[in-house]
Design a protein around this motif. Structure first.
Motif, PDB file in Angstrom:
ATOM      1  N   PHE A  48       1.026  -1.582   0.056  1.00 24.89           N
ATOM      2  CA  PHE A  48      -0.195   0.106  -0.154  1.00 24.89           C
ATOM      3  C   PHE A  48       0.448   1.406  -0.409  1.00 24.89           C
ATOM      4  N   ASP A  49       1.609   1.424   0.968  1.00 26.97           N
ATOM      5  CA  ASP A  49       3.283   2.321   0.966  1.00 26.97           C
ATOM      6  C   ASP A  49       3.550   2.728  -0.381  1.00 26.97           C
ATOM      7  N   ARG A  50       4.175   1.506  -0.932  1.00 30.37           N
ATOM      8  CA  ARG A  50       5.133   1.963  -2.443  1.00 30.37           C
ATOM      9  C   ARG A  50       4.217   2.305  -3.394  1.00 30.37           C
ATOM     10  N   LEU A  51       2.979   1.797  -3.634  1.00 34.09           N
ATOM     11  CA  LEU A  51       2.117   1.990  -4.499  1.00 34.09           C
ATOM     12  C   LEU A  51       0.897   3.865  -4.117  1.00 34.09           C
TER      13      LEU A  51
ATOM     14  N   ALA B  66       0.728  -4.161 -13.368  1.00 34.54           N
ATOM     15  CA  ALA B  66       2.792  -4.016 -14.073  1.00 34.54           C
ATOM     16  C   ALA B  66       3.726  -3.439 -13.212  1.00 34.54           C
ATOM     17  N   ARG B  67       2.946  -2.852 -12.632  1.00 35.68           N
ATOM     18  CA  ARG B  67       4.406  -1.552 -11.629  1.00 35.68           C
ATOM     19  C   ARG B  67       4.668  -3.040 -10.714  1.00 35.68           C
ATOM     20  N   ALA B  68       3.842  -3.819 -10.069  1.00 39.62           N
ATOM     21  CA  ALA B  68       4.780  -4.262  -8.524  1.00 39.62           C
ATOM     22  C   ALA B  68       4.952  -5.566  -9.572  1.00 39.62           C
ATOM     23  N   ALA B  69       5.070  -6.352 -10.678  1.00 39.06           N
ATOM     24  CA  ALA B  69       5.746  -7.083 -10.998  1.00 39.06           C
ATOM     25  C   ALA B  69       7.065  -6.728 -11.462  1.00 39.06           C
ATOM     26  N   ARG B  70       7.069  -5.280 -11.581  1.00 38.57           N
ATOM     27  CA  ARG B  70       8.530  -5.249 -11.717  1.00 38.57           C
ATOM     28  C   ARG B  70       9.072  -4.457 -10.693  1.00 38.57           C
ATOM     29  N   ILE B  71       8.092  -4.431  -9.708  1.00 41.08           N
ATOM     30  CA  ILE B  71       8.711  -4.490  -8.259  1.00 41.08           C
ATOM     31  C   ILE B  71       9.228  -6.082  -8.075  1.00 41.08           C
ATOM     32  N   ALA B  72       9.044  -6.973  -8.229  1.00 37.78           N
ATOM     33  CA  ALA B  72       8.981  -7.848  -8.150  1.00 37.78           C
ATOM     34  C   ALA B  72      10.276  -8.547  -8.772  1.00 37.78           C
ATOM     35  N   GLU B  73      10.450  -8.638 -10.079  1.00 42.14           N
ATOM     36  CA  GLU B  73      11.774  -8.415 -10.830  1.00 42.14           C
ATOM     37  C   GLU B  73      12.953  -8.740 -10.627  1.00 42.14           C
TER      38      GLU B  73
ATOM     39  N   GLY C 250       7.346   9.167 -11.683  1.00 45.85           N
ATOM     40  CA  GLY C 250       6.546  10.274 -12.531  1.00 45.85           C
ATOM     41  C   GLY C 250       5.043   9.161 -11.935  1.00 45.85           C
ATOM     42  N   GLU C 251       5.100   8.041 -11.718  1.00 46.56           N
ATOM     43  CA  GLU C 251       3.848   7.217 -11.423  1.00 46.56           C
ATOM     44  C   GLU C 251       2.867   7.479 -10.352  1.00 46.56           C
ATOM     45  N   ARG C 252       1.435   7.541 -11.128  1.00 44.84           N
ATOM     46  CA  ARG C 252       0.717   8.071 -10.373  1.00 44.84           C
ATOM     47  C   ARG C 252       0.639   7.005  -8.422  1.00 44.84           C
ATOM     48  N   GLY C 253       0.290   8.249  -7.941  1.00 47.21           N
ATOM     49  CA  GLY C 253      -0.079   7.454  -6.504  1.00 47.21           C
ATOM     50  C   GLY C 253      -1.642   6.569  -6.635  1.00 47.21           C
ATOM     51  N   ILE C 254      -1.348   5.124  -5.624  1.00 50.74           N
ATOM     52  CA  ILE C 254      -2.583   4.521  -6.266  1.00 50.74           C
ATOM     53  C   ILE C 254      -3.517   5.161  -4.847  1.00 50.74           C
ATOM     54  N   PRO C 255      -4.501   5.697  -4.819  1.00 48.53           N
ATOM     55  CA  PRO C 255      -4.517   5.947  -3.082  1.00 48.53           C
ATOM     56  C   PRO C 255      -5.482   4.157  -2.981  1.00 48.53           C
ATOM     57  N   ASN C 256      -5.751   3.914  -1.331  1.00 54.18           N
ATOM     58  CA  ASN C 256      -6.073   2.980  -0.830  1.00 54.18           C
ATOM     59  C   ASN C 256      -5.959   3.373   0.328  1.00 54.18           C
ATOM     60  N   HIS C 257      -7.508   2.583   0.867  1.00 54.25           N
ATOM     61  CA  HIS C 257      -8.639   2.579   2.200  1.00 54.25           C
ATOM     62  C   HIS C 257      -7.732   2.443   3.353  1.00 54.25           C
ATOM     63  N   LEU C 258      -6.891   2.134   3.792  1.00 56.51           N
ATOM     64  CA  LEU C 258      -5.532   3.432   5.056  1.00 56.51           C
ATOM     65  C   LEU C 258      -6.441   4.332   5.919  1.00 56.51           C
TER      66      LEU C 258
END
Length: 308
Positions: free
Chosen positions: A70-73, A204-211, A79-87
């Motif tokens: 949640f924090d990373r996203l 896509a963002r998470a897959a790059r981080i995992a890779e 330049g990636e946008r932030g993804i809002p979450n429910h925390l």
């Protein structure tokens, strides 16, 4: 299943297979909660059954990983946008210092979240051919009705990630895989497109981080809801061992069998043992200590590799 904990200041309202949901104790019965407490247990489920015993520290490990993602996203990078979450904030400043809002009994395994208007769609993204998708592909050359090129093998990377939504079934029933057209019928064209695009972007963002950490994110599922301002918001857990398949990238490249290529960091060990020792009728057998220990180690290893 064990009874939910009694938490001071909170009232239990729901238990799923692995998580418990609480609302403020003083909330009127007919009122909508603005804040909720989501508690991850150590329960483990397979084949629609909660198994015994649980996996030690599973709730803490999954909650820690969700919070990290949640924090990373939310922050966005490059330049990636932030993804809002429910925390929401889990502490407040008081005269005598910081006051924690999460009860000490569940510290480390609970999230304080805002109430959302949840979407009835489970947003699944698949980047690799495996699981039920492989079974369907062998029969029809498709995954969730989406045609794929011929000649693919179990565990192969797909030409591009695909969005394969499911309709969230009522409690106790199976979710139903649905087409994008059916998703449009359920939530409308604009919302369906928003769910699809957000899901593919996050994957896509998470897959790059995992890779970058030597891991493959084979597939995952997301849940979203709208907040009071109408903003589509990432909810529930995210990119954990319970909601995603992660594989070791080196093993995937060098393995000669599906089990070597796709040794996942989740409860697959439990599924495999149960499938070999239970005919799916009656009460499932108790998990051996070795299976419990090996599963817990896979959860711990994934957290360490992603977050270190």
């Amino acid at each position: 299943m064990t009874s939910p904990l009694a938490l001071h200041g909170w009232r239990h309202v729901y238990s799923g297979k692995v998580r418990d949901l609480y609302v403020p104790a003083d909330l009127p019965a007919d009122a909508r909660a603005e804040r909720m407490l989501v508690v991850a247990s150590d329960r483990v489920s397979a084949f629609d059954h909660v198994l015994e015993p649980g996996i030690p520290d599973k709730g803490v490990l999954l909650t820690t990983l969700s919070l990290w993602w949640f924090d990373r996203l939310a922050a966005g990078r490059g330049g990636e946008r932030g993804i809002p979450n429910h925390l929401v904030a889990d502490h407040v400043l008081a005269v005598d210092g910081v006051r924690e809002l999460i009860p000490a009994q569940v510290a480390g395994r609970a999230m304080l979240v805002k109430s959302l208007e949840m979407q009835p769609i489970e947003c699944v993204v698949r980047g690799y051919l495996t699981g039920s998708g492989w079974v369907e592909y062998q029969a029809d050359g498709t995954v969730c009705g989406i045609p794929l090129p011929s000649g693919l093998h179990n565990g192969d990377r797909l030409p591009e990630p695909i969005f394969t939504p499911a309709f969230k079934a009522p409690m106790g029933e199976h979710d139903e895989n649905i087409s994008f057209a059916r998703t449009v019928e359920i939530v409308g064209a604009e919302t369906a497109a928003e769910l699809r695009d957000l899901s593919l972007e996050i994957y896509a963002r998470a897959a790059r981080i995992a890779e970058a950490r030597g891991l493959i994110l084979a597939d995952t599922k997301f849940e979203f809801g709208r907040d009071e301002a109408g903003v589509m918001t990432l909810a529930d857990e995210v990119l954990t061992s319970d909601s995603s398949r992660y594989w070791d990238a080196d093993a995937w490249r060098s393995g000669t069998t599906p089990s070597e290529r796709m040794a996942s960091f989740d409860k697959q060990i439990v599924r495999d043992w149960l499938a070999a020792h239970w005919d799916k009728t009656g009460t499932p057998p108790e998990l051996p200590a070795d299976i419990v220990g090996r599963t817990a180690e896979r959860y711990r290893e994934l957290l360490a590799r992603l977050t270190s």
